[in-house]
Design a protein around this motif. Structure first.
Motif, PDB file in Angstrom:
ATOM      1  N   ASP A 212      36.381  47.220  34.139  1.00  0.00           N
ATOM      2  CA  ASP A 212      36.778  45.828  33.931  1.00  0.00           C
ATOM      3  C   ASP A 212      38.094  45.497  34.639  1.00  0.00           C
ATOM      4  N   ASP A 213      38.482  46.316  35.612  1.00  0.00           N
ATOM      5  CA  ASP A 213      39.689  46.061  36.425  1.00  0.00           C
ATOM      6  C   ASP A 213      40.960  45.998  35.592  1.00  0.00           C
ATOM      7  N   ALA A 214      41.047  46.840  34.580  1.00  0.00           N
ATOM      8  CA  ALA A 214      42.274  46.946  33.785  1.00  0.00           C
ATOM      9  C   ALA A 214      42.880  48.325  34.022  1.00  0.00           C
ATOM     10  N   ASP A 215      44.199  48.385  34.106  1.00  0.00           N
ATOM     11  CA  ASP A 215      44.891  49.653  34.343  1.00  0.00           C
ATOM     12  C   ASP A 215      45.435  50.196  33.034  1.00  0.00           C
ATOM     13  N   ILE A 216      45.259  51.495  32.818  1.00  0.00           N
ATOM     14  CA  ILE A 216      45.818  52.158  31.637  1.00  0.00           C
ATOM     15  C   ILE A 216      47.252  52.578  31.959  1.00  0.00           C
ATOM     16  N   VAL A 217      48.218  52.043  31.197  1.00  0.00           N
ATOM     17  CA  VAL A 217      49.626  52.396  31.371  1.00  0.00           C
ATOM     18  C   VAL A 217      49.980  53.603  30.511  1.00  0.00           C
ATOM     19  N   GLU A 218      49.438  53.612  29.292  1.00  0.00           N
ATOM     20  CA  GLU A 218      49.763  54.690  28.362  1.00  0.00           C
ATOM     21  C   GLU A 218      48.599  54.863  27.408  1.00  0.00           C
TER      22      GLU A 218
END
Length: 727
Positions: A677-683
């Motif tokens: 879904d074009d979301a980046d995992i930061v943490e």
């Protein structure tokens, strides 16, 4: 009039119907056939066949079930309203109100997409359940229609095949089972299995075909032995049948027991049909006299019938050559009900009275419809539908001998709600087989359960972790929401009365002056109760409420004074920190410039969230979500009305808490879904609870609230995911 060749096409249907509708005029069938030949002339069904041929096949299926004439006529006409080639009023005039209502009920539920979370599609399933509750014949027409669709599914594209197969497996096959029509349930499951898991289906089919001769020889041997045993004890069976189990039931056993196909010994089920109930139990004793029964596999559905009226004795024994075989023993009438379900004692047949078993079945169906209609949230509704149509694994009894069907792992709380909502709400404990047990105790088939209640007891939030049935979950959630609403109502009333008191005004005065109606309109509330609840739960903030409540003559001066004070504070706070400010094209602060702005890290608001600015000491304006706990604990006098402006191009951080069934690779699958879904995992932080539930706290970069909500929906569609919520 249709051509003479076309008229010959209805002869098989007329022959089927006349075989049992011996004293009924079948002219309406011919009339309906002429009508569809005229209205659907040249039209083709989605599978490519002529539409009239599809309608004839549906009607023939209904006639083979020996249903009443109105149902068969409705089967012929069920495409008229859907395809807009006729109206309900027209059908009512030509074929009667009953036929028109059945056709209309079946037409309203055509485009169900069971696996979707969209509200309008959940509403389609509501329509199906409502139509089913009003007249069970609507469901019978839909089942016959769906069976024909599945038999011709090769003619549609692959995506449509998978959608239809999933919908059939999850909705229509369980509904067929719920009303006891096992043969349709088995066919729908096997056909769905074929398209959902084509490789597994092909492997299983190939193996069973390669061993067909060996299995037939074994069936002949066992039926010969059984027949000899029964006759030696002076029981002459009406029929003795050995049949292969249907494909999907064998596959489910392979998956449940995690064993290779070679170790599934009871691929064949034997059925002994006798004349009386007494002979059923005598035959069971004869079988057990020579063949050792498997513990826990003896089930008596004669003394305690299933909710769909199914009656039979079941046993699994170590038979010839040490192979396990399943044997069912029942009377002819029981066998007919087992195959035909609700159609065996058709309540609408002329001159027949409804049986006690059918009355119980219809009551259960109406209770199912009623319980699901009370669920408003579309996601919760879909979850409840899945839960209500489960395949029961546990059959527990009340002290009076009534059977309650439950999924594996069910507890006394599930049992209590299966009896009645009031019993569940006031449940404090239970006795199982005479022994007091804890509410988390897992019930087993055959348990006799007595629920202990107290008037002052009420559902607990912790119960949601103990239950398995959607009925219990829905009832508990309803109570908790009602309780939360009452708390919010009380708190909201206190807040409003306190603020009104500052201006020597009360609700009676507002009502008398007409200002209350304007107040509700300005706050987008339908009633005073809704206003109080929204104030109590924080969806209407105190500053917003105060500004709206203020008498008109004081409002302008108060606004100017408050704004001037806030501007002065905020501008003093900006100072040398201005370089770290939030992008000015992303937030509009009521038109005031020169303020240092930053997004709060405690609640991570994103564009689309309702937000409030908080004037900090020395660090400018901090932006919070309106439901942020940290914000709600601060002095409302330091709150500032803010809003998102424009279309931000930057990404924004948002926190999610995900709860899912803990299994190997679940973390990787969730991560992949987020990336898709074009979301980046930061943490990401993960842990496992004592109930073996994986809990993941994820910090993401998303574009806006819509992006985040889409991601949440897609995560919730994963079978293992239990809950996804904002942090």
């Amino acid at each position: 009039m249709p051509p003479i060749r076309a008229m010959s096409d209805i002869k098989p249907l007329l022959s089927l119907a006349s075989a049992y509708l011996t004293e009924i005029d079948l002219a309406p069938l011919t009339k309906a056939y002429e009508f569809i030949c005229e209205r659907h002339d040249g039209q083709r069904y989605v599978t490519g066949e002529l539409y009239v041929d599809h309608l004839l096949a549906v009607a023939s299926t209904l006639a083979s079930m020996k249903l009443d004439l109105d149902t068969i006529v409705a089967g012929l006409l069920h495409g008229v309203i859907k395809e807009q080639v006729g109206t309900q009023d027209e059908l009512k005039k030509k074929f009667g109100e009953t036929v028109a209502n059945i056709v209309n009920g079946a037409s309203r539920i055509t485009n169900v997409r069971y696996n979707s979370q969209l509200a309008h599609e959940a509403e389609n399933i509501r329509k199906l359940l409502l139509a089913m509750g009003a007249d069970i014949r609507v469901l019978l027409v839909k089942l016959a229609d769906r069976l024909q669709d599945m038999l011709n599914l090769d003619a549609v594209d692959e995506e449509e095949r998978r959608i239809k197969a999933r919908e059939t497996m999850d909705l229509y096959a369980p509904l067929a089972s719920r009303i006891g029509i096992e043969w349709i349930k088995r066919e729908l499951e096997d056909l769905s299995f074929k398209y959902l898991l084509p490789a597994e289906y092909a492997d299983l089919t190939g193996h069973l075909e390669s061993t067909l001769d060996d299995r037939q020889a074994y069936v002949d041997e066992v039926t010969g032995i059984l027949l000899a045993k029964l006759r030696a004890n002076k029981i002459e069976p009406v029929r003795l049948i050995g049949r292969p189990k249907h494909m999907y039931s064998i596959y489910k056993k392979l998956m449940a027991q995690k064993i290779p196909l070679e170790r599934v010994y009871d691929k064949v089920a034997f059925r002994i049909i006798v004349r009386t109930v007494k002979e059923c139990y005598q035959a069971l004793g004869i079988v057990h006299a020579d063949w050792t029964p498997v513990p826990g596999r003896i089930k008596d559905w004669i003394s305690a019938p299933k909710s769909n009226n199914y009656q039979s004795l079941h046993t699994t024994v170590a038979g010839p050559l040490g192979q396990f075989i399943e044997i069912q023993i029942r009377t002819e009438e029981m066998d007919r009900v087992a195959q035909e379900g609700v159609a065996a004692h058709w309540a609408y047949k002329e001159g027949q009275k409804i049986t006690g078993g059918d009355a119980r079945l219809f009551k259960d169906l109406k209770r199912l419809v009623q319980s699901l209609q009370e669920v408003e949230d579309p996601n919760e509704f879909m979850e409840s539908v899945r839960g209500e149509l489960f395949e029961p694994d546990v059959f527990a009894l009340t002290p009076t001998g009534e059977v309650r069907e439950l999924p594996r792992g069910s507890t006394p709380i599930d049992f209590a709600y299966a009896i009645h909502t009031a019993i569940g709400d006031t449940c404090v404990g239970a006795k199982v087989n005479g022994q007091i047990v804890q509410l988390k105790h897992e019930l087993q088939s055959g348990d006799i359960v007595e629920i202990l209640t107290q008037k002052n007891q009420h559902p607990r939030r912790a119960w949601l972790q103990l239950i398995k049935t959607s009925r219990a979950r829905t009832r508990i959630r309803q109570y908790l929401r009602r309780e939360e609403k009452e708390r919010s109502l009380k708190l909201g009333r206190e807040i409003c009365e306190r603020e009104l008191k500052k201006y020597d005004v009360n609700f009676r005065g507002l009502l008398k002056s007409g200002h209350l109606r304007l107040l509700l309109k300005q706050l987008n509330c339908q009633s005073l109760e809704e206003l109080l609840v929204r104030v109590g739960n924080g969806s209407i903030t105190v500053p917003h409420l105060v500004r709206t409540l203020q008498p008109e003559e004081f409002r302008e001066a108060e606004e100017k004074r408050r704004m001037a004070e806030m501007v002065e504070r905020a501008q003093r706070a900006a100072g040398e920190h201005r370089s770290t400010a939030f992008r000015r094209n992303a937030i509009d602060i009521d038109g005031v410039d020169g303020m240092l702005v930053k997004v709060s890290q405690c609640c991570h608001p994103v564009p689309g969230d309702p937000i409030i600015g908080f004037i900090t000491t020395g660090t400018g304006i901090s932006i919070h979500r309106t439901d942020c706990h940290n914000l709600l604990a601060t002095d409302p006098k330091r709150w500032l009305e803010v809003s998102w402006a424009g279309t931000p191009q930057t990404s924004h951080r948002a926190g999610l808490r995900i709860r899912a069934e803990n299994r190997k690779s679940i973390l990787a699958e969730i991560s992949a879904a987020i990336s898709a879904d074009d979301a980046d995992i930061v943490e990401l932080n993960a842990r496992t609870t004592v109930e073996n539930i994986a809990e993941l706290d994820v910090l993401l970069n998303v574009v806006n609230l819509k992006h985040l909500q889409t991601l949440q929906q897609h995560l919730l569609q994963m079978p293992e995911v239990i809950e996804v919520r904002r942090r």
